[in-house]
Design a protein around this motif. Structure first.
Motif, PDB file in Angstrom:
ATOM      1  N   ASP A 166       1.567   0.189   1.326  1.00 46.25           N
ATOM      2  CA  ASP A 166       0.246   0.622   0.912  1.00 46.25           C
ATOM      3  C   ASP A 166      -0.219  -0.213  -0.277  1.00 46.25           C
ATOM      4  OD1 ASP A 166      -2.077   1.904   0.356  1.00 46.25           O
ATOM      5  OD2 ASP A 166      -1.173   3.801  -0.279  1.00 46.25           O
ATOM      6  N   SER A 168      -2.719   0.079  -2.028  1.00 49.71           N
ATOM      7  CA  SER A 168      -3.350   0.842  -3.104  1.00 49.71           C
ATOM      8  C   SER A 168      -2.349   1.267  -4.168  1.00 49.71           C
ATOM      9  CB  SER A 168      -4.038   2.087  -2.528  1.00 49.71           C
ATOM     10  OG  SER A 168      -3.097   2.950  -1.909  1.00 49.71           O
ATOM     11  N   HIS A 171      -2.797  -2.349  -8.635  1.00 53.66           N
ATOM     12  CA  HIS A 171      -4.107  -2.975  -8.738  1.00 53.66           C
ATOM     13  C   HIS A 171      -4.083  -4.442  -8.314  1.00 53.66           C
ATOM     14  CE1 HIS A 171      -6.005   0.497 -10.445  1.00 53.66           C
ATOM     15  NE2 HIS A 171      -5.120   0.575 -11.422  1.00 53.66           N
ATOM     16  N   VAL A 308     -10.796  -5.016  -0.731  1.00 53.03           N
ATOM     17  CA  VAL A 308     -10.662  -3.779  -1.503  1.00 53.03           C
ATOM     18  C   VAL A 308     -11.263  -2.617  -0.734  1.00 53.03           C
ATOM     19  CG1 VAL A 308     -11.405  -2.593  -3.604  1.00 53.03           C
ATOM     20  CG2 VAL A 308     -10.580  -4.952  -3.729  1.00 53.03           C
ATOM     21  N   HIS A 311      -8.683  -1.699   2.096  1.00 56.81           N
ATOM     22  CA  HIS A 311      -7.337  -1.235   1.760  1.00 56.81           C
ATOM     23  C   HIS A 311      -7.304  -0.107   0.733  1.00 56.81           C
ATOM     24  CE1 HIS A 311      -5.408  -4.296   4.162  1.00 56.81           C
ATOM     25  NE2 HIS A 311      -6.114  -5.250   3.564  1.00 56.81           N
ATOM     26  N   MET A 312      -8.279  -0.053  -0.151  1.00 54.74           N
ATOM     27  CA  MET A 312      -8.318   1.032  -1.133  1.00 54.74           C
ATOM     28  C   MET A 312      -9.071   2.215  -0.532  1.00 54.74           C
ATOM     29  SD  MET A 312      -6.800  -0.084  -3.892  1.00 54.74           S
ATOM     30  CE  MET A 312      -6.283  -1.613  -4.688  1.00 54.74           C
ATOM     31  N   LYS A 313      -8.459   3.382  -0.508  1.00 57.82           N
ATOM     32  CA  LYS A 313      -9.033   4.514   0.209  1.00 57.82           C
ATOM     33  C   LYS A 313      -9.916   5.402  -0.649  1.00 57.82           C
ATOM     34  CE  LYS A 313      -6.806   3.100   3.757  1.00 57.82           C
ATOM     35  NZ  LYS A 313      -7.532   2.333   4.780  1.00 57.82           N
ATOM     36  N   GLU A 317     -10.615   4.168  -6.976  1.00 55.08           N
ATOM     37  CA  GLU A 317      -9.790   2.963  -6.919  1.00 55.08           C
ATOM     38  C   GLU A 317     -10.638   1.740  -6.590  1.00 55.08           C
ATOM     39  OE1 GLU A 317      -9.098   5.755  -5.449  1.00 55.08           O
ATOM     40  OE2 GLU A 317      -7.178   6.442  -6.277  1.00 55.08           O
ATOM     41  N   ARG A 318     -11.543   1.894  -5.632  1.00 51.00           N
ATOM     42  CA  ARG A 318     -12.421   0.780  -5.269  1.00 51.00           C
ATOM     43  C   ARG A 318     -13.300   0.369  -6.442  1.00 51.00           C
ATOM     44  NH1 ARG A 318     -14.377   3.526   0.424  1.00 51.00           N
ATOM     45  NH2 ARG A 318     -12.590   2.913   1.699  1.00 51.00           N
ATOM     46  N   GLN A 321     -11.529  -1.523  -9.257  1.00 48.89           N
ATOM     47  CA  GLN A 321     -11.310  -2.932  -8.920  1.00 48.89           C
ATOM     48  C   GLN A 321     -12.603  -3.732  -9.025  1.00 48.89           C
ATOM     49  OE1 GLN A 321      -8.795  -4.964  -7.313  1.00 48.89           O
ATOM     50  NE2 GLN A 321      -7.121  -3.530  -7.680  1.00 48.89           N
TER      51      GLN A 321
END
Length: 425
Positions: A166, A168, A171, A308, A311-313, A317-318, A321
């Motif tokens: 994963d 995520s 970073h 991003v 892959h970032m859920k 988090e998105r 980044q």
């Protein structure tokens, strides 16, 4: 509100051209609304600066160093193309099929670019068509997008790795997963800087071929004999274009002629100063060869943002980044510019210009993402969404000078269509 995730039925179309990748299962697909709206905003911005830039030069292209509102349009397009590439290609298991789609879309872009900006279609209100092959312009906006799209899409096809865990979890995991794409970007940057600062520019001369110029037919000479200069007459970008494309096939009315050294009413259009330097009358290609190589970097940065998104859920988090990287790029570019290390320059597509415009694109997209995908304020952006979903059509209409006449009714039709779908009328 449900998040945008890399589900089997979730894909996005490419900025220009639009993609149409079939899912394995016959189900209704979804689009990333914030990316459509960002694309629509960029197209609208392009039309605004094209129509109003002459009256308000502060929003038009900067004559040379600097960055005005119009100078954000091209890198925004390239950033959007980059974001859409991983979203469009992630569901094509066959590399051969993916390459075929990429090549076909590249050829379509080149065709439209040559048709619209090469001189085949001009003065549509006077119904004058045709082209002088001795003066045809080879480069342009769509040609640059086609080149960047081809390079970055092929890198995405052949260099992407399968995630072993994963991403995520950290970073920097997305950077590690796509390290080969970043290596391509580093090689492009090194090659661009080496050519920009290492190419020797000799003296040159040209004949004014613009029939609307009072200097038509006159021969001018320009003294250079330098290396590593970023001024209008003696930079490597213009030299390479003159040698490869030929001066007849470059843009005849570049923004640099509106500089203080050239025009009485700078930055407005007007008569040249008495005794203006000879290079003021010369063509210059703002979408030329070396600057297009540098422009690929804007698309590579956009690809990272697409990675991003896949892959970032989680929203946080998105956004973390995107916003951190956006501010980092913006600050780096401004520092390079204000320390006079590398000035902002759209026509040379300098590295500081890449950083500032890509950072701005990241922050603008992040703001749209918050409004649309987190706060669910989609319907106030319906006109921009419609433009973004039909970007190529709107671009062609704008280039042909017929967009203003039908924009109102097209937007109304788009809004009615969206409400019909929403209310299931």
């Amino acid at each position: 509100m449900a998040e945008i995730k890399a589900e089997p039925g979730h894909h996005h179309t490419l900025a220009i051209p639009e993609t149409d990748i079939s899912a394995k299962k016959p189900q209704k697909t979804q689009r990333v609304a914030s990316l459509d709206i960002f694309r629509g905003l960029t197209v609208a911005l392009m039309i605004l600066v094209d129509d109003a830039g002459g009256e308000w030069p502060m929003i038009g292209h900067a004559p040379w160093h600097g960055c005005n509102l119009a100078d954000f349009v091209m890198p925004f397009f390239l950033f959007i193309v980059g974001m859409a590439i991983p979203l469009a290609l992630k569901k094509i298991p066959s590399k051969a099929q993916a390459v075929k789609k990429v090549v076909c879309r590249t050829l379509k872009l080149l065709f439209w670019g040559l048709l619209l900006q090469g001189g085949y279609s001009h003065a549509p209100d006077k119904l004058t068509y045709g082209v002088d092959v001795k003066m045809i312009r080879f480069c342009g906006i769509l040609q640059r997008i086609a080149f960047a799209y081809l390079v970055v899409a092929l890198a995405e096809i052949f260099l992407r790795l399968s995630p072993s865990k994963d991403v995520s979890a950290g970073h920097f995991s997305v950077f590690r997963l796509y390290c080969w794409q970043w290596l391509v970007g580093a090689c492009i940057l090194v090659m661009y800087l080496a050519l920009l600062y290492g190419t020797y520019v000799p003296d040159w001369q040209f004949t004014v071929l613009d029939k609307n110029s009072p200097e038509y037919g006159k021969v001018f000479s320009v003294t250079c004999n330098v290396r590593g200069k970023l001024n209008p007459p003696c930079n490597a970008v213009g030299y390479i274009d003159r040698e490869v494309l030929g001066i007849n096939h470059m843009y005849q009315r570049p923004a640099l002629r509106r500089s203080k050294a050239c025009m009485e009413n700078s930055p407005y259009e007007g008569p040249f100063k008495t005794g203006a330097p000879s290079w003021c009358h010369a063509p210059f290609e703002p979408e030329g060869i070396l600057s297009s190589i540098s422009a690929v970097l804007s698309t590579i940065i956009g690809v990272h943002f697409g990675h991003v998104l896949i892959h970032m859920k989680g929203h946080s988090e998105r956004l973390k980044q995107w916003i951190i990287m956006g501010f980092a790029l913006l600050i780096l570019g401004l520092v390079l510019h204000f320390t006079n290390a590398i000035p902002l320059n759209k026509q040379l597509y300098t590295f500081s210009y890449v950083c500032v415009t890509s950072g701005a694109a990241a922050l603008v997209f992040s703001a749209i993402y918050i409004l649309v995908d987190i706060w669910n304020l989609k319907y106030i952006f319906l006109p921009l969404k419609w433009i973004g979903m039909n970007a190529m059509l709107v671009y062609v209409m704008a280039a042909e000078g017929i967009f203003a006449e039908i924009l109102f009714w097209a937007i109304i039709a788009g809004i009615l269509h969206q409400f019909r779908i929403y209310w299931k009328l």
